[in-house]
Write a protein that holds these residues in place. Structure first.
Motif, PDB file in Angstrom:
ATOM      1  N   ARG A 308       0.926  -1.370   0.022  1.00  0.00           N
ATOM      2  CA  ARG A 308       0.141   0.430   0.092  1.00  0.00           C
ATOM      3  C   ARG A 308       0.954   1.646   0.178  1.00  0.00           C
ATOM      4  O   ARG A 308       0.707   2.406  -0.830  1.00  0.00           O
ATOM      5  CB  ARG A 308      -0.532  -0.093   1.394  1.00  0.00           C
ATOM      6  CG  ARG A 308      -2.262   1.056   1.090  1.00  0.00           C
ATOM      7  CD  ARG A 308      -2.852   0.953   2.413  1.00  0.00           C
ATOM      8  NE  ARG A 308      -4.363   1.257   2.279  1.00  0.00           N
ATOM      9  CZ  ARG A 308      -3.991   2.693   2.842  1.00  0.00           C
ATOM     10  NH1 ARG A 308      -3.397   3.036   3.897  1.00  0.00           N
ATOM     11  NH2 ARG A 308      -6.038   3.406   3.010  1.00  0.00           N
ATOM     12  N   GLY A 309       2.218   1.492   1.199  1.00  0.00           N
ATOM     13  CA  GLY A 309       2.642   2.283   0.895  1.00  0.00           C
ATOM     14  C   GLY A 309       3.680   3.014  -0.834  1.00  0.00           C
ATOM     15  O   GLY A 309       3.938   4.070  -1.248  1.00  0.00           O
ATOM     16  N   LEU A 380      -8.075   5.297  -9.298  1.00  0.00           N
ATOM     17  CA  LEU A 380      -7.108   4.399  -9.758  1.00  0.00           C
ATOM     18  C   LEU A 380      -6.846   5.612 -10.721  1.00  0.00           C
ATOM     19  O   LEU A 380      -6.304   5.624 -12.117  1.00  0.00           O
ATOM     20  CB  LEU A 380      -7.935   3.961 -11.358  1.00  0.00           C
ATOM     21  CG  LEU A 380      -6.896   2.417 -12.318  1.00  0.00           C
ATOM     22  CD1 LEU A 380      -6.797   1.252 -11.367  1.00  0.00           C
ATOM     23  CD2 LEU A 380      -7.764   1.747 -13.215  1.00  0.00           C
ATOM     24  N   PHE A 381      -4.923   5.815 -10.239  1.00  0.00           N
ATOM     25  CA  PHE A 381      -4.503   6.887 -11.285  1.00  0.00           C
ATOM     26  C   PHE A 381      -3.101   6.378 -12.017  1.00  0.00           C
ATOM     27  O   PHE A 381      -2.687   5.685 -11.623  1.00  0.00           O
ATOM     28  CB  PHE A 381      -3.053   7.516 -10.059  1.00  0.00           C
ATOM     29  CG  PHE A 381      -4.084   8.210  -9.014  1.00  0.00           C
ATOM     30  CD1 PHE A 381      -4.526   9.746  -8.862  1.00  0.00           C
ATOM     31  CD2 PHE A 381      -5.032   7.465  -7.924  1.00  0.00           C
ATOM     32  CE1 PHE A 381      -5.790  10.466  -8.394  1.00  0.00           C
ATOM     33  CE2 PHE A 381      -5.435   8.725  -6.729  1.00  0.00           C
ATOM     34  CZ  PHE A 381      -5.946   9.835  -7.118  1.00  0.00           C
ATOM     35  N   ALA A 382      -3.539   7.319 -13.124  1.00  0.00           N
ATOM     36  CA  ALA A 382      -2.518   6.827 -14.630  1.00  0.00           C
ATOM     37  C   ALA A 382      -1.888   7.958 -15.311  1.00  0.00           C
ATOM     38  O   ALA A 382      -2.073   9.184 -15.298  1.00  0.00           O
ATOM     39  CB  ALA A 382      -3.212   5.975 -15.241  1.00  0.00           C
ATOM     40  N   THR A 398      -5.150   2.667  -6.058  1.00  0.00           N
ATOM     41  CA  THR A 398      -5.996   2.917  -4.118  1.00  0.00           C
ATOM     42  C   THR A 398      -7.468   2.747  -4.481  1.00  0.00           C
ATOM     43  O   THR A 398      -8.125   3.073  -2.976  1.00  0.00           O
ATOM     44  CB  THR A 398      -5.534   4.424  -3.711  1.00  0.00           C
ATOM     45  OG1 THR A 398      -5.846   5.332  -4.713  1.00  0.00           O
ATOM     46  CG2 THR A 398      -3.631   4.503  -4.349  1.00  0.00           C
ATOM     47  N   THR A 399      -7.959   1.721  -4.932  1.00  0.00           N
ATOM     48  CA  THR A 399      -9.294   2.050  -4.773  1.00  0.00           C
ATOM     49  C   THR A 399      -9.586   1.018  -3.578  1.00  0.00           C
ATOM     50  O   THR A 399     -11.191   1.487  -3.249  1.00  0.00           O
ATOM     51  CB  THR A 399     -10.567   1.317  -6.267  1.00  0.00           C
ATOM     52  OG1 THR A 399      -9.840  -0.303  -6.404  1.00  0.00           O
ATOM     53  CG2 THR A 399     -10.116   1.912  -7.630  1.00  0.00           C
ATOM     54  N   GLY A 400      -9.061   0.061  -2.839  1.00  0.00           N
ATOM     55  CA  GLY A 400      -8.992  -0.914  -1.843  1.00  0.00           C
ATOM     56  C   GLY A 400      -9.224  -2.042  -2.113  1.00  0.00           C
ATOM     57  O   GLY A 400      -9.959  -2.696  -1.632  1.00  0.00           O
ATOM     58  N   ASP A 443      -3.952  -2.006  -3.745  1.00  0.00           N
ATOM     59  CA  ASP A 443      -2.666  -1.274  -3.675  1.00  0.00           C
ATOM     60  C   ASP A 443      -1.565  -1.991  -4.535  1.00  0.00           C
ATOM     61  O   ASP A 443      -0.472  -1.932  -3.876  1.00  0.00           O
ATOM     62  CB  ASP A 443      -2.591  -2.105  -2.603  1.00  0.00           C
ATOM     63  CG  ASP A 443      -3.135  -1.076  -1.283  1.00  0.00           C
ATOM     64  OD1 ASP A 443      -3.570  -0.332  -1.502  1.00  0.00           O
ATOM     65  OD2 ASP A 443      -3.661  -2.115  -0.535  1.00  0.00           O
ATOM     66  N   GLY A 444      -2.128  -2.436  -5.975  1.00  0.00           N
ATOM     67  CA  GLY A 444      -1.300  -2.514  -6.995  1.00  0.00           C
ATOM     68  C   GLY A 444      -0.620  -1.338  -7.939  1.00  0.00           C
ATOM     69  O   GLY A 444      -0.968  -0.255  -8.029  1.00  0.00           O
ATOM     70  N   CYS A 445       0.270  -1.883  -8.108  1.00  0.00           N
ATOM     71  CA  CYS A 445       0.987  -0.921  -9.302  1.00  0.00           C
ATOM     72  C   CYS A 445       1.612  -1.911 -10.876  1.00  0.00           C
ATOM     73  O   CYS A 445       2.060  -2.611 -10.185  1.00  0.00           O
ATOM     74  CB  CYS A 445       2.181   0.006  -8.759  1.00  0.00           C
ATOM     75  SG  CYS A 445       2.102   0.877  -7.112  1.00  0.00           S
TER      76      CYS A 445
END
Length: 454
Positions: A308-309, A380-382, A398-400, A443-445
């Motif tokens: 999550r960090g 969902l940031f992109a 970061t939607t959870g 919490d994935g990227c």
């Protein structure tokens, strides 16, 4: 599981990727720079030198009283200065292709209520300015067996707006007006000597968490606590420097995660950025850069390696790219037990997951051209970038919840694709995936690199 569409139009250039991935401090182990290669690998553009070496700068590093130990000594005499340990840090950063961002002042004294040492106003502002002149000259003009390094940013003090009352004043034991005057004297002197070869600014504000209490942006509100004092302080500072004609090449400020304390999540910081940009413009500082040079959206020692960090850190950088913020420095990249040190594990000296958010962001920064991205899911940031035959798309969830993404990539025909992931299973791991719909866990990227060979 949620679903989302993600559209990237590589033909629509919307701007240039900014240095949102600077850091505070380098991963110093004694005087060794052996771990600075992690900064190089992540493409870190700046390392802000504040709180270096711990309490009172370890008695050795960066702080003005460490570089000029006897304030009554001759400031024009090279023998009055002690650059040895700070030189090692600066040289290590330059060799790692990271530009130092130099804070002129002192380290925070968190135990100041027991006794304060260096957080008082200098007893002679003019002499302090001349001391700073020689520090700058040592690093950019070779003075006192020094260097000719490209160091752009020179920041005058840190968080003087903490001076609401005795117990909050861990950085400045003077009055607001005394700091305003110190900044005027030092900034004018440094710009007179060095001109546009350097950028001078400050003052590393504690942050604008209560900006809503200044709805008219006029500073007319009741001062009831530290946070409203901080708002009053910025109005006072900008009004004073405007009238004094002081140079302000950049204004710096801070923000930290308040989700657990107040329920305010990181997207609110967009309003902080808009608030300070509007204030700067209203007071006539329209060309002044806005620097968020301390921030951390996921801290506490026991949480430092949580995936999550990484997602919150990457999402924050992607989000702030689209605000009127020009430079950011994450706090921080040092090594140790601090809540805020989420770069490298002090036991293994290997990266935490949060570290890998920075090379992901750098995949955009090094391509330069920001292109249009639309996400149907607001958390969902992109971001995306392209240059010549290369393109990159970076996504932070970061939607959870897990998200099934249907992408649409317009204007770029790729011959090869490479996908890297950060999640519970991966730490910036190259996976063997093609284009098409895909899942990103909570919490994935994900970083998607596209290559056109022809």
């Amino acid at each position: 599981m949620k679903t989302a569409t993600l559209t990237v139009d590589f033909d629509q250039v919307t701007g240039t990727w900014k240095p949102m991935h600077g850091v505070g401090q380098p991963p110093r182990t004694g005087v060794s720079s052996s771990l600075f290669h992690y900064l190089t690998r992540a493409g870190i553009p700046y390392s802000r030198l504040h709180d270096v070496g711990g309490w009172m700068g370890g008695g050795l590093y960066v702080d003005v009283p460490n570089l000029f130990r006897d304030f009554d000594a001759d400031e024009n005499d090279p023998a009055s200065y002690d650059f040895a340990f700070t030189d090692k840090i600066i040289e290590g950063l330059i060799n790692a292709k990271v530009e130092p961002y130099f804070r002129l002042g002192v380290t925070i004294e968190n135990e100041h209520m027991l006794k304060s040492y260096r957080i008082f106003p200098p007893k002679d502002f003019g002499k302090w300015a001349r001391i700073c002149e020689h520090i700058v000259a040592h690093y950019i003009d070779g003075w006192a067996d020094g260097f000719r390094f490209p160091i752009t940013y020179w920041e005058i003090w840190n968080e003087p707006d903490s001076c609401y009352e005795e117990k909050t004043s861990a950085m400045w034991k003077g009055t607001p007006e005394e700091y305003f005057r110190l900044y005027e004297v030092a900034s004018k002197h440094l710009k007179t000597v060095f001109g546009d070869r350097i950028k001078v600014g400050g003052y590393a504000s504690c942050g604008f968490y209560d900006y809503k209490k200044d709805p008219n942006l006029d500073g007319k509100f009741e001062i009831t606590d530290l946070f409203t004092h901080i708002l009053w302080f910025v109005h006072g500072f900008l009004e004073y420097q405007q009238k004094a004609g002081s140079p302000l090449d950049f204004f710096s400020w801070h923000v930290y995660d308040r989700l657990l304390r107040s329920g305010e999540d990181f997207p609110e910081t967009r309003e902080h950025a808009a608030y300070i940009r509007t204030l700067l413009d209203r007071y006539g500082f329209k060309n002044t850069e806005s620097h968020l040079n301390e921030w951390n959206m996921h801290y506490f020692v026991k949480r430092r390696n949580e995936v999550r960090g990484a997602s919150r850190t990457l999402a924050f950088m992607l989000m702030m790219q689209d605000t009127p913020t020009d430079v950011m420095c994450y706090y921080d990249a040092g090594i140790g037990a601090s809540d805020y040190r989420s770069f490298l594990n002090p036991d293994t000296l290997y990266p935490y997951r949060t570290y890998y958010a920075f090379p992901m962001f750098n995949s955009l920064y090094k391509l330069g051209n920001q292109v249009a991205v639309t996400s149907s899911e607001p958390m969902l940031f992109a971001g995306a970038a392209r240059r010549n035959g290369r393109a990159s798309i970076v996504i932070a969830n970061t939607t959870g919840d897990s998200v099934w993404i249907t992408p649409s990539f317009l204007g770029f025909d790729s011959d090869e694709v490479a996908v890297h992931r950060i999640d519970e299973e991966n730490s910036y791991t190259l996976t063997h995936e093609g284009l098409g719909s895909f899942m990103i866990p909570a919490d994935g990227c994900v970083e998607i690199s596209l290559y056109k060979l022809a």
